[in-house]
Design an enzyme around this catalytic site. Structure first.
Site, short mmCIF file in Angstrom:
data_model
loop_
_atom_site.label_atom_id
_atom_site.label_comp_id
_atom_site.label_asym_id
_atom_site.label_seq_id
_atom_site.Cartn_x
_atom_site.Cartn_y
_atom_site.Cartn_z
N HIS A 92 0.82 -1.22 0.00
CA HIS A 92 0.00 0.00 0.00
C HIS A 92 0.85 1.27 0.00
CE1 HIS A 92 0.44 -0.17 4.52
NE2 HIS A 92 0.49 1.14 4.36
N ASP A 122 0.21 -7.69 1.46
CA ASP A 122 0.63 -6.29 1.55
C ASP A 122 2.15 -6.16 1.59
OD1 ASP A 122 0.36 -3.58 1.55
OD2 ASP A 122 -0.12 -3.39 3.68
N GLY A 194 3.24 6.32 8.32
CA GLY A 194 4.60 6.53 7.82
C GLY A 194 5.53 5.43 8.25
N ASN A 195 5.15 4.68 9.30
CA ASN A 195 5.95 3.52 9.73
C ASN A 195 5.74 2.31 8.83
OD1 ASN A 195 5.89 4.68 12.93
ND2 ASN A 195 7.69 3.52 12.29
N SER A 196 4.70 2.35 7.99
CA SER A 196 4.39 1.21 7.14
C SER A 196 5.59 0.81 6.29
CB SER A 196 3.21 1.55 6.21
OG SER A 196 2.03 1.70 6.95
N THR A 212 3.06 -2.81 9.48
CA THR A 212 2.11 -2.64 8.37
C THR A 212 0.83 -1.93 8.73
OG1 THR A 212 1.02 -3.83 6.56
CG2 THR A 212 0.94 -4.86 8.71
N ALA A 213 0.36 -1.99 9.99
CA ALA A 213 -0.96 -1.43 10.29
C ALA A 213 -1.07 -1.06 11.76
CB ALA A 213 -2.06 -2.43 9.94
N ILE A 214 -2.04 -0.21 12.06
CA ILE A 214 -2.32 0.19 13.43
C ILE A 214 -3.81 0.08 13.69
CG2 ILE A 214 -0.36 1.74 13.72
CD1 ILE A 214 -2.10 4.04 12.90
N LEU A 250 -6.71 -25.22 -2.35
CA LEU A 250 -6.88 -26.61 -2.00
C LEU A 250 -8.25 -27.11 -2.42
CD1 LEU A 250 -5.67 -29.10 -0.66
CD2 LEU A 250 -6.44 -28.21 1.55
N GLY A 251 -9.25 -26.25 -2.30
CA GLY A 251 -10.60 -26.61 -2.74
C GLY A 251 -11.46 -27.23 -1.67
#
Length: 440
Positions: A92, A122, A194-196, A212-214, A250-251
């Site tokens: 992202h 991501d 900005g840490n992403s 990646t997220a907060i 795998l189904g």
């Protein structure tokens, strides 16, 4: 008696040694591998223009005039291979960028090439042509424990390189609806916008995660998430070789094993994924899996629940052969399956919920604008049917079910089965619009 005390001066301008509990010496080796990333892209906008009659000079119509505007964003990244110039960041951070710039700790800047990206986890892999780089190789994150001390490094709010300190608050966080494949490390080390793409390292300098997220959306509240390094390593190997992750399936439709189900099956094993349905012609069908099988391990690694199995399969490329350990009729059995690419599929909505009766659902084809991120398309809706009354229309794309991303009809089926009679919260996208629809 006169006593004289002589204090020897410090040699030159040498700094005093750091305190015994300082991690500064470790960080001095780590910080050069963490970079700042800036991107720019040209976005199309429309400006309403007033048209005047050439004779009366009176306005008679409006027209949308296309204009272009350059947008910019900031993020972080980690150099993982100094010789090849590989830099890892979040998908992202660089999504849709026309130009990507990587700035090192010594303030050198380089234009980066996008080698590949995976929206499902991501992760994006960049490459820069530079010398004298410091790398921080991906480590084994599976040895982490709740309570371990960790350090988050990144570029929050564009301030520049920043270090925060905390502990591992939880492991294996799933079902958050942040990414398609989730197995997050949760930490209270401050992570902000900005840490992403930045680094999550141990106090020994081992790279164990990519921030990646907060939780909360706008700023740190003590709950941040990082993608485990072990998961990142599996994705990067595919991005480097193929430029993408071509996931197989795998189904099976499955549900989590519980104590109640274990008692009903007459077994003592309380963990795993229970197969509730095997899709005809799928990899699972060809391998001999049947409804009622309990998958407890994949490639020698224990499976805790359905989410763990989905993540394990999602990290593999189509064509890989996996070894499953299952419990069938109280006995353990080993089964090999070759995961395959998902095939185009369609299904009537009533198979998932009575409220979806009248709708025909299908997987997105490769030419669909949302095919990269995935979803289930509403192909047809019979007028005045329950699905029609619920608000579904042809062309709608269902991108999440009960706040969990859905990439295919098979995943939609699994999530609908897990919901049972509780109802479905569908996130629907069409054109430039989106809304939530509750199906009860």
């Amino acid at each position: 008696l006169l006593l004289l005390m002589v204090v020897a001066p410090l040699p030159g301008n040498a700094a005093p040694p750091p305190p015994a509990d300082s991690i500064a010496p470790v960080l001095e080796k780590v910080l050069p591998a963490v970079v700042n990333i800036s991107t720019s892209k040209v976005v199309g906008l429309k400006q309403r223009q007033l048209l005047l009659d050439p004779y009366s000079h009176q306005p008679y119509a409006y027209r949308d005039r296309p204009i272009q505007k350059k947008s910019q964003s900031l993020g972080s990244g980690v150099i993982v291979d100094a010789k090849k110039g590989w830099v890892i960041t979040n998908h992202h951070v660089v999504d849709g960028a026309d130009e990507i710039t990587v700035t090192l700790r010594d303030q050198r800047s380089f234009k980066a090439k996008l080698l590949g990206e995976d929206p499902g986890v991501d992760i994006a892999l960049l490459q820069i042509d530079a010398d004298k780089l410091t790398a921080l190789p991906l480590s084994n994150s599976e040895y982490l424990r709740v309570g371990d001390f960790v350090v988050a490094i990144g570029n929050p709010f564009g301030l520049g390189q920043t270090v925060t300190y905390g502990i591992v608050s939880a492991l294996g966080r799933t079902g958050l609806g942040i990414e398609g494949y989730e197995d997050f490390i949760q930490t209270d080390a401050s992570i902000n916008p900005g840490n992403s793409g930045g680094a999550l390292v141990t106090t020994r300098g081992k790279l164990v995660g990519i921030n990646t997220a907060i939780m909360g959306g706008s700023g740190n509240i003590g709950i941040g998430f990082a993608i485990p390094a072990t998961m990142v390593k599996a994705i990067v190997s595919q991005l480097a070789q193929y430029g993408e992750v071509q996931r197989g399936q795998l189904g099976v439709v499955m549900q989590d094993m519980t104590r109640e189900l274990a008692d009903a099956f007459g077994i003592s094993h309380h963990h795993g994924a229970v197969v509730t349905q095997v899709l005809p012609g799928s990899a699972a069908d060809k391998a001999g899996l049947i409804s009622g099988d309990i998958i407890i391990a994949i490639d020698g690694k224990d499976v805790s629940d359905g989410g763990a199995l989905r993540n394990a399969v999602g990290m593999l490329r189509a064509g890989n052969t996996i070894k499953l350990k299952v419990i069938r009729d109280g006995k353990r059995k080993n089964i090999s399956a070759k995961i395959a690419l998902p095939k185009d599929a369609r299904a009537e909505g009533f198979k998932f919920s009575k409220r979806l009766d009248g709708a025909l659902l299908g997987n997105l084809d490769d030419k669909h604008p949302l095919s990269e991120s995935g979803g289930v398309e509403v192909l047809k809706v019979k007028r005045n049917s329950p699905a029609w009354e619920a608000g579904l229309r042809a062309g709608d794309v269902i991108v999440s079910v009960n706040r969990q991303p859905v990439g295919s009809l098979m995943e939609f089926s699994a999530l609908a089965a897990q919901a049972g009679d509780k109802g479905l919260l569908l996130n629907i996208v069409w054109g430039n619009g989106a809304l939530f629809v509750v199906i009860r």
